[in-house]
Write an enzyme that holds these catalytic residues in place. Sequence first.
Site: not given
Length: 236
Positions: A13, A157, A11, A198, A97
Amino acid sequence: MNEPQPILVANFKAHKSWDEISAWIEQVAPKCNEFAGTVILCPSAPFLAAAHAKLQTLNSKLQLGAQDISKFEEGPYTGEISASQLKRICQYAIVGHSERRKYFAEGDGDVIQKVDLLLKNEITPILCVSDLKQLDSYVKEGKTIYDNAEKIIFVYEPPSAISKDRDYRPEDPQVADQNAAEISRIFNQNVVTLYGGSINPENIKAFLSKENIAGGLVGQACLDADTFLQLISKSA
Ligand code: PGA
């Protein structure tokens, strides 16, 4: 029975120019062809079409995903990208998300609409679950999600685990595994659940070795191609 192969989602972003994305693809794509699992690259929307063309030229197994999608069908929605527009460009799209929830005030209802449109357009939703309470409304209001759980890739997540300025703060793999198991229990079947937050080359094996975790959604550690190649090697 064969072990299920891992799924890794990169991802990006709001990072990287096209030149940077193109260089990353050139470095990572050959490795994806040797990898038994699935690697899905999610760059920013303006670069999806160029990335798609490049991957076709390279004859690569690397898959493409959008980072989000409109909750509306194609129509007068300035600034939006509809699922039908992306249908021939990407096979996956991230929805729900926690950054969309936090910065763009998205709620469970928006997520349900998006998943519905993705499924109608045969794009696989990568549905982030930041809090298991969200699943209550998916079960109660979102027949779409409950009835199609086997067509969805879930991601457990927790927002507290998302890296900040290269500061990695992962969830305990045991806890992540229990929550992934809980998602399957809630949907009453063995759904595919990834872990996100992470992930890095030091901790990825601890997550992927867990019974209920089918792969990872990676932010910070996917940006550098060498680091991401290490993640692929460690998932093999
Ligand atoms: P992170 O981000 O790997 O940088 O924690 C994951 C995500 O937000 O998808």
